[in-house]
Scaffold this active site. Structure first.
Site, PDB file in Angstrom:
ATOM      1  N   ARG A  91       3.564  50.315  -3.441  1.00 17.48           N
ATOM      2  CA  ARG A  91       3.350  48.865  -3.389  1.00 17.48           C
ATOM      3  C   ARG A  91       4.746  48.210  -3.387  1.00 17.48           C
ATOM      4  NH1 ARG A  91      -1.141  46.190  -6.976  1.00 17.48           N
ATOM      5  NH2 ARG A  91      -1.075  44.733  -5.224  1.00 17.48           N
ATOM      6  N   ASP A 238       5.266  39.289 -10.494  1.00 19.40           N
ATOM      7  CA  ASP A 238       5.492  40.623  -9.922  1.00 19.40           C
ATOM      8  C   ASP A 238       6.964  40.863  -9.637  1.00 19.40           C
ATOM      9  OD1 ASP A 238       2.496  40.108  -9.345  1.00 19.40           O
ATOM     10  OD2 ASP A 238       2.842  42.257  -9.199  1.00 19.40           O
ATOM     11  N   ASN A 248       4.050  36.112  -7.417  1.00 22.77           N
ATOM     12  CA  ASN A 248       2.896  36.492  -8.227  1.00 22.77           C
ATOM     13  C   ASN A 248       1.675  36.458  -7.304  1.00 22.77           C
ATOM     14  OD1 ASN A 248       1.752  37.212 -10.834  1.00 22.77           O
ATOM     15  ND2 ASN A 248       0.756  35.224 -10.805  1.00 22.77           N
TER      16      ASN A 248
HETATM   17  O1  MRU Z   1      -2.434  43.024  -7.034  1.00 26.16           O
HETATM   18  P1  MRU Z   1      -2.361  43.101  -8.526  1.00 26.16           P
HETATM   19  O2  MRU Z   1      -3.696  43.042  -9.173  1.00 26.16           O
HETATM   20  O3  MRU Z   1      -1.524  44.272  -8.991  1.00 26.16           O
HETATM   21  O4  MRU Z   1      -1.578  41.782  -8.940  1.00 26.16           O
HETATM   22  C1  MRU Z   1      -1.286  41.531 -10.280  1.00 26.16           C
HETATM   23  C2  MRU Z   1      -0.599  40.236 -10.482  1.00 26.16           C
HETATM   24  O5  MRU Z   1      -0.295  39.524  -9.566  1.00 26.16           O
HETATM   25  C3  MRU Z   1      -0.207  39.883 -11.883  1.00 26.16           C
HETATM   26  O6  MRU Z   1      -0.238  38.494 -12.050  1.00 26.16           O
HETATM   27  C4  MRU Z   1       1.231  40.358 -12.115  1.00 26.16           C
HETATM   28  O7  MRU Z   1       1.334  41.729 -11.828  1.00 26.16           O
HETATM   29  C5  MRU Z   1       1.716  40.091 -13.461  1.00 26.16           C
HETATM   30  S1  MRU Z   1       0.853  41.107 -14.605  1.00 26.16           S
HETATM   31  C6  MRU Z   1       1.364  41.372 -15.966  1.00 26.16           C
END
Ligand code: MRU
Length: 349
Positions: A91, A238, A248
Protein backbone atom coordinates in the site's frame (compact mmCIF):
# COMPACT_ATOMS: atom_id res chain seq x y z
CA UNK A 1 -16.52 -6.59 30.76
CA UNK A 2 -15.69 -5.75 27.13
CA UNK A 3 -13.63 -8.46 25.46
CA UNK A 4 -10.23 -7.07 24.40
CA UNK A 5 -9.81 -6.79 20.65
CA UNK A 6 -6.55 -8.26 19.37
CA UNK A 7 -6.36 -7.23 15.71
CA UNK A 8 -2.83 -8.66 15.54
CA UNK A 9 -0.90 -11.19 17.60
CA UNK A 10 2.55 -12.66 17.04
CA UNK A 11 2.54 -16.39 17.87
CA UNK A 12 6.25 -17.11 17.49
CA UNK A 13 6.11 -18.81 14.09
CA UNK A 14 2.91 -17.28 12.63
CA UNK A 15 0.83 -14.12 12.76
CA UNK A 16 -2.75 -14.13 14.00
CA UNK A 17 -4.96 -11.37 12.62
CA UNK A 18 -8.58 -10.37 12.96
CA UNK A 19 -10.03 -10.27 9.44
CA UNK A 20 -11.46 -6.73 9.36
CA UNK A 21 -13.26 -7.28 6.06
CA UNK A 22 -15.68 -9.61 7.91
CA UNK A 23 -16.55 -7.16 10.71
CA UNK A 24 -18.95 -6.42 12.28
CA UNK A 25 -20.95 -9.48 11.26
CA UNK A 26 -18.26 -12.09 11.85
CA UNK A 27 -15.26 -12.04 14.21
CA UNK A 28 -12.90 -14.29 12.28
CA UNK A 29 -9.24 -14.75 13.19
CA UNK A 30 -6.74 -16.01 10.62
CA UNK A 31 -3.34 -17.54 11.32
CA UNK A 32 -0.91 -16.52 8.59
CA UNK A 33 2.15 -18.74 8.16
CA UNK A 34 3.93 -17.09 5.23
CA UNK A 35 4.87 -13.50 4.45
CA UNK A 36 2.98 -13.49 1.14
CA UNK A 37 -0.26 -14.12 3.05
CA UNK A 38 0.47 -11.04 5.15
CA UNK A 39 1.19 -8.93 2.06
CA UNK A 40 -2.18 -10.06 0.65
CA UNK A 41 -3.96 -9.36 3.96
CA UNK A 42 -2.62 -5.77 3.85
CA UNK A 43 -3.62 -5.28 0.21
CA UNK A 44 -7.11 -6.69 0.84
CA UNK A 45 -7.59 -4.56 3.99
CA UNK A 46 -7.92 -7.56 6.28
CA UNK A 47 -5.40 -5.62 8.34
CA UNK A 48 -5.59 -1.89 7.77
CA UNK A 49 -5.10 1.55 9.31
CA UNK A 50 -1.70 3.22 8.96
CA UNK A 51 -0.09 2.17 12.28
CA UNK A 52 -1.36 -1.42 12.04
CA UNK A 53 -0.09 -1.74 8.46
CA UNK A 54 3.40 -0.84 9.77
CA UNK A 55 3.19 -3.34 12.63
CA UNK A 56 1.87 -6.11 10.32
CA UNK A 57 4.69 -5.48 7.83
CA UNK A 58 7.28 -5.66 10.62
CA UNK A 59 5.95 -9.02 11.81
CA UNK A 60 5.64 -10.10 8.15
CA UNK A 61 9.31 -9.39 7.52
CA UNK A 62 10.25 -11.27 10.70
CA UNK A 63 8.09 -14.22 9.61
CA UNK A 64 9.47 -14.15 6.06
CA UNK A 65 13.02 -14.15 7.45
CA UNK A 66 12.15 -17.04 9.81
CA UNK A 67 11.03 -19.11 6.78
CA UNK A 68 14.18 -18.49 4.66
CA UNK A 69 16.07 -21.78 4.38
CA UNK A 70 19.44 -20.39 3.23
CA UNK A 71 22.13 -20.36 5.88
CA UNK A 72 24.74 -18.20 4.21
CA UNK A 73 24.37 -14.50 4.98
CA UNK A 74 24.49 -13.17 1.39
CA UNK A 75 21.81 -15.48 0.03
CA UNK A 76 19.69 -14.84 3.11
CA UNK A 77 20.00 -11.05 2.76
CA UNK A 78 19.06 -11.20 -0.94
CA UNK A 79 15.89 -13.13 -0.11
CA UNK A 80 15.14 -10.75 2.75
CA UNK A 81 15.40 -7.79 0.36
CA UNK A 82 12.74 -9.42 -1.85
CA UNK A 83 10.46 -9.79 1.18
CA UNK A 84 10.93 -6.14 2.20
CA UNK A 85 10.24 -5.12 -1.41
CA UNK A 86 6.95 -7.05 -1.43
CA UNK A 87 5.75 -5.19 1.66
CA UNK A 88 6.87 -1.84 0.25
CA UNK A 89 4.59 -2.46 -2.77
CA UNK A 90 1.54 -3.43 -0.70
CA UNK A 91 0.00 0.00 0.00
CA UNK A 92 1.64 3.28 -1.03
CA UNK A 93 0.10 6.04 1.12
CA UNK A 94 0.57 5.12 4.79
CA UNK A 95 4.13 6.15 5.64
CA UNK A 96 4.07 3.98 8.77
CA UNK A 97 4.64 1.03 6.42
CA UNK A 98 7.93 2.47 5.12
CA UNK A 99 8.90 3.64 8.60
CA UNK A 100 8.55 0.04 9.87
CA UNK A 101 10.39 -1.48 6.87
CA UNK A 102 13.31 0.92 7.41
CA UNK A 103 13.55 0.12 11.11
CA UNK A 104 13.53 -3.60 10.30
CA UNK A 105 16.34 -3.12 7.77
CA UNK A 106 18.37 -1.08 10.24
CA UNK A 107 17.96 -3.86 12.82
CA UNK A 108 20.07 -6.30 10.76
CA UNK A 109 23.29 -6.63 12.76
CA UNK A 110 26.49 -6.24 10.69
CA UNK A 111 28.37 -9.54 10.15
CA UNK A 112 25.88 -11.48 12.30
CA UNK A 113 24.95 -15.07 11.46
CA UNK A 114 21.57 -15.79 9.86
CA UNK A 115 20.10 -17.18 13.08
CA UNK A 116 21.05 -13.99 14.96
CA UNK A 117 19.50 -11.82 12.25
CA UNK A 118 16.26 -13.81 12.49
CA UNK A 119 16.12 -13.25 16.25
CA UNK A 120 16.93 -9.54 15.88
CA UNK A 121 14.10 -9.12 13.36
CA UNK A 122 11.51 -10.75 15.63
CA UNK A 123 12.66 -8.62 18.58
CA UNK A 124 12.49 -5.47 16.47
CA UNK A 125 8.96 -6.21 15.24
CA UNK A 126 7.82 -6.75 18.82
CA UNK A 127 9.52 -3.47 19.78
CA UNK A 128 7.82 -1.52 16.97
CA UNK A 129 4.47 -2.90 18.18
CA UNK A 130 5.24 -1.90 21.79
CA UNK A 131 6.37 1.57 20.75
CA UNK A 132 3.10 2.09 18.87
CA UNK A 133 1.27 1.00 22.01
CA UNK A 134 3.03 3.65 24.10
CA UNK A 135 2.67 6.33 21.43
CA UNK A 136 -1.07 5.75 21.01
CA UNK A 137 -1.72 5.69 24.73
CA UNK A 138 0.18 8.98 25.22
CA UNK A 139 -1.31 10.82 22.26
CA UNK A 140 -4.82 9.72 23.22
CA UNK A 141 -4.46 11.18 26.70
CA UNK A 142 -2.81 14.36 25.39
CA UNK A 143 -5.52 14.83 22.75
CA UNK A 144 -8.33 14.28 25.26
CA UNK A 145 -7.52 17.75 26.68
CA UNK A 146 -8.95 19.24 23.49
CA UNK A 147 -12.30 17.49 23.86
CA UNK A 148 -14.74 19.60 25.83
CA UNK A 149 -17.07 17.89 28.32
CA UNK A 150 -20.56 17.65 26.85
CA UNK A 151 -19.39 18.11 23.26
CA UNK A 152 -20.24 16.33 20.04
CA UNK A 153 -17.31 15.07 18.00
CA UNK A 154 -17.36 14.01 14.37
CA UNK A 155 -14.88 11.42 13.09
CA UNK A 156 -14.12 9.70 9.80
CA UNK A 157 -12.92 6.22 8.83
CA UNK A 158 -11.59 3.94 11.59
CA UNK A 159 -8.75 5.05 13.81
CA UNK A 160 -9.21 2.93 16.91
CA UNK A 161 -7.78 -0.35 18.15
CA UNK A 162 -8.52 -1.96 14.82
CA UNK A 163 -6.40 0.58 12.97
CA UNK A 164 -3.48 0.48 15.39
CA UNK A 165 -3.39 -2.99 16.94
CA UNK A 166 -3.10 -1.52 20.44
CA UNK A 167 -5.40 -0.49 23.30
CA UNK A 168 -5.89 3.10 22.14
CA UNK A 169 -5.95 4.57 18.67
CA UNK A 170 -5.35 7.92 17.05
CA UNK A 171 -8.56 9.97 16.65
CA UNK A 172 -10.69 7.24 18.22
CA UNK A 173 -8.06 6.82 20.94
CA UNK A 174 -8.50 10.50 21.86
CA UNK A 175 -12.27 9.98 21.99
CA UNK A 176 -11.83 6.87 24.15
CA UNK A 177 -9.45 8.68 26.53
CA UNK A 178 -11.85 11.64 26.84
CA UNK A 179 -14.69 9.24 27.71
CA UNK A 180 -12.46 7.51 30.28
CA UNK A 181 -11.79 10.90 31.87
CA UNK A 182 -15.53 11.06 32.50
CA UNK A 183 -16.35 13.55 29.76
CA UNK A 184 -19.83 13.15 28.34
CA UNK A 185 -19.36 13.07 24.60
CA UNK A 186 -21.41 12.09 21.62
CA UNK A 187 -19.74 10.89 18.43
CA UNK A 188 -21.01 11.35 14.91
CA UNK A 189 -19.48 8.57 12.80
CA UNK A 190 -19.10 9.07 9.06
CA UNK A 191 -19.91 5.78 7.36
CA UNK A 192 -16.83 6.29 5.10
CA UNK A 193 -17.63 5.11 1.62
CA UNK A 194 -16.60 3.11 -0.27
CA UNK A 195 -15.47 0.43 2.21
CA UNK A 196 -17.47 1.65 5.20
CA UNK A 197 -14.73 1.61 7.82
CA UNK A 198 -16.86 4.04 9.85
CA UNK A 199 -20.11 2.10 9.67
CA UNK A 200 -18.52 -1.33 10.08
CA UNK A 201 -15.51 -0.74 12.32
CA UNK A 202 -15.76 2.57 14.22
CA UNK A 203 -19.42 1.95 15.05
CA UNK A 204 -18.44 -1.53 16.29
CA UNK A 205 -15.64 -0.20 18.48
CA UNK A 206 -17.76 2.63 19.91
CA UNK A 207 -20.62 0.33 20.81
CA UNK A 208 -18.19 -2.04 22.56
CA UNK A 209 -16.85 0.97 24.50
CA UNK A 210 -20.39 2.15 25.35
CA UNK A 211 -19.67 5.61 23.95
CA UNK A 212 -22.88 7.21 22.61
CA UNK A 213 -22.68 7.59 18.84
CA UNK A 214 -24.77 8.25 15.75
CA UNK A 215 -23.90 6.86 12.33
CA UNK A 216 -24.31 9.26 9.40
CA UNK A 217 -23.61 8.98 5.70
CA UNK A 218 -20.60 11.04 4.60
CA UNK A 219 -22.75 13.61 2.83
CA UNK A 220 -24.69 14.42 6.04
CA UNK A 221 -21.63 15.92 7.76
CA UNK A 222 -22.13 19.41 6.30
CA UNK A 223 -25.78 19.40 7.28
CA UNK A 224 -25.01 18.66 10.92
CA UNK A 225 -22.16 21.17 11.04
CA UNK A 226 -24.46 23.85 9.66
CA UNK A 227 -27.06 22.91 12.30
CA UNK A 228 -24.42 23.62 15.01
CA UNK A 229 -24.55 19.97 16.09
CA UNK A 230 -20.79 19.36 15.82
CA UNK A 231 -18.25 20.92 18.22
CA UNK A 232 -15.08 19.51 16.71
CA UNK A 233 -13.82 17.12 14.05
CA UNK A 234 -11.00 14.71 14.74
CA UNK A 235 -9.40 12.35 12.22
CA UNK A 236 -6.27 10.23 11.85
CA UNK A 237 -3.53 10.43 9.22
CA UNK A 238 -1.82 8.12 6.78
CA UNK A 239 1.03 10.49 5.99
CA UNK A 240 1.80 14.03 7.13
CA UNK A 241 4.14 16.07 4.93
CA UNK A 242 6.79 18.39 6.43
CA UNK A 243 4.47 21.40 6.07
CA UNK A 244 1.57 19.66 7.87
CA UNK A 245 -0.48 18.77 4.78
CA UNK A 246 -2.17 15.52 5.75
CA UNK A 247 -3.25 12.50 3.71
CA UNK A 248 -6.11 10.57 5.26
CA UNK A 249 -9.09 8.53 4.13
CA UNK A 250 -10.94 9.96 1.13
CA UNK A 251 -13.52 12.46 2.34
CA UNK A 252 -11.28 14.02 5.00
CA UNK A 253 -10.53 17.08 2.86
CA UNK A 254 -14.25 17.84 2.44
CA UNK A 255 -14.70 17.63 6.22
CA UNK A 256 -11.81 20.05 6.78
CA UNK A 257 -13.21 22.63 4.35
CA UNK A 258 -16.68 22.30 5.86
CA UNK A 259 -15.21 22.71 9.34
CA UNK A 260 -13.51 25.97 8.36
CA UNK A 261 -16.71 27.31 6.79
CA UNK A 262 -18.63 26.46 9.97
CA UNK A 263 -15.95 27.67 12.44
CA UNK A 264 -15.43 24.18 13.88
CA UNK A 265 -11.94 23.11 15.04
CA UNK A 266 -10.44 20.37 12.86
CA UNK A 267 -7.83 18.16 14.56
CA UNK A 268 -5.52 15.43 13.25
CA UNK A 269 -4.28 12.77 15.68
CA UNK A 270 -1.24 10.76 14.60
CA UNK A 271 1.93 9.24 16.02
CA UNK A 272 5.29 10.76 15.00
CA UNK A 273 5.77 7.68 12.77
CA UNK A 274 3.11 9.20 10.46
CA UNK A 275 5.18 12.33 9.80
CA UNK A 276 7.28 12.22 6.63
CA UNK A 277 9.79 15.07 6.68
CA UNK A 278 11.20 13.88 3.32
CA UNK A 279 8.03 15.12 1.63
CA UNK A 280 7.76 18.91 1.50
CA UNK A 281 4.03 19.20 0.89
CA UNK A 282 0.94 17.11 0.34
CA UNK A 283 1.35 17.36 -3.44
CA UNK A 284 4.10 14.72 -3.27
CA UNK A 285 2.16 12.18 -1.17
CA UNK A 286 1.37 9.08 -3.27
CA UNK A 287 -2.36 8.43 -3.31
CA UNK A 288 -3.46 4.82 -3.58
CA UNK A 289 -5.96 4.15 -6.37
CA UNK A 290 -7.93 1.03 -5.52
CA UNK A 291 -10.05 -1.33 -7.58
CA UNK A 292 -13.15 0.35 -9.00
CA UNK A 293 -15.27 -2.62 -7.92
CA UNK A 294 -15.09 -1.26 -4.36
CA UNK A 295 -17.18 1.69 -5.55
CA UNK A 296 -19.33 -0.19 -8.05
CA UNK A 297 -20.33 -2.94 -5.63
CA UNK A 298 -21.31 -3.41 -2.00
CA UNK A 299 -20.63 -6.89 -0.61
CA UNK A 300 -20.31 -8.19 -4.15
CA UNK A 301 -23.64 -6.76 -5.32
CA UNK A 302 -23.26 -4.42 -8.27
CA UNK A 303 -25.00 -1.06 -7.77
CA UNK A 304 -24.15 0.74 -11.00
CA UNK A 305 -25.30 -0.14 -14.50
CA UNK A 306 -23.00 -2.38 -16.57
CA UNK A 307 -20.07 -0.62 -18.30
CA UNK A 308 -20.16 2.35 -15.88
CA UNK A 309 -16.56 3.03 -14.84
CA UNK A 310 -15.72 4.32 -11.35
CA UNK A 311 -12.80 6.14 -9.73
CA UNK A 312 -11.46 5.01 -6.38
CA UNK A 313 -8.73 7.15 -4.78
CA UNK A 314 -8.43 5.76 -1.24
CA UNK A 315 -7.08 8.97 0.32
CA UNK A 316 -7.11 12.73 -0.11
CA UNK A 317 -4.84 15.48 1.17
CA UNK A 318 -6.00 18.19 3.56
CA UNK A 319 -3.91 21.37 3.23
CA UNK A 320 -2.30 22.45 6.51
CA UNK A 321 -4.27 25.72 6.62
CA UNK A 322 -7.41 23.81 7.60
CA UNK A 323 -5.75 21.94 10.49
CA UNK A 324 -6.07 23.54 13.92
CA UNK A 325 -3.65 21.16 15.60
CA UNK A 326 -1.87 17.84 15.14
CA UNK A 327 -1.94 15.66 18.24
CA UNK A 328 1.13 13.45 18.73
CA UNK A 329 2.61 11.42 21.56
CA UNK A 330 5.04 14.29 22.19
CA UNK A 331 2.41 16.99 22.44
CA UNK A 332 -0.04 19.10 20.47
CA UNK A 333 1.61 20.70 17.44
CA UNK A 334 0.24 23.89 15.96
CA UNK A 335 1.28 26.01 13.01
CA UNK A 336 3.99 26.63 11.81
CA UNK A 337 4.01 22.84 11.56
CA UNK A 338 7.35 22.41 9.83
CA UNK A 339 9.48 24.14 12.46
CA UNK A 340 7.50 22.59 15.28
CA UNK A 341 7.83 19.06 13.79
CA UNK A 342 11.59 19.46 13.57
CA UNK A 343 11.80 20.65 17.16
CA UNK A 344 9.71 17.77 18.43
CA UNK A 345 11.44 15.11 16.29
CA UNK A 346 14.88 16.35 17.38
CA UNK A 347 13.87 15.48 20.93
CA UNK A 348 13.93 11.85 19.67
CA UNK A 349 11.20 9.23 19.37
O1 MRU B 1 -7.75 2.32 3.92
P1 MRU B 1 -7.61 2.26 5.41
O2 MRU B 1 -8.79 1.66 6.08
O3 MRU B 1 -6.30 1.61 5.82
O4 MRU B 1 -7.53 3.78 5.86
C1 MRU B 1 -7.35 4.11 7.20
C2 MRU B 1 -7.35 5.57 7.44
O5 MRU B 1 -7.45 6.36 6.54
C3 MRU B 1 -7.13 6.03 8.84
O6 MRU B 1 -7.81 7.24 9.06
C4 MRU B 1 -5.64 6.29 9.04
O7 MRU B 1 -4.91 5.14 8.70
C5 MRU B 1 -5.30 6.72 10.38
S1 MRU B 1 -5.54 5.39 11.51
C6 MRU B 1 -4.93 5.37 12.85
Amino acid sequence: MTKIIKPIEWLGDRLKILDQTELPLHEIYLELTGYTEIVSAIKELKVRGAPLIGVAAAYGIALGAHCIKANDRDTFLKQLAVICGAFACSRPTAVNLFYAINIMKQAIPGNAAVSEIKTALVNTAVLIHRQEEQAMSRLSKIGAQLIVDGSTVLTHCNTGQLATGVAYGTALGVIKAAAEQGKKIHVYVDETRPLLQGARLTAWELSRLNIPATLITDNMAGYYMHQHEIDCVIVGADRIAANGDTANKIGTYSLAVLSRENHIPFYVAAPLSSIDLSIKSGAAIPIEERNQDEVLRIKGMRLAPPNMPAANPAFDVTPNKYIQAIITEKGIIRTPFKGNFITILQEGH
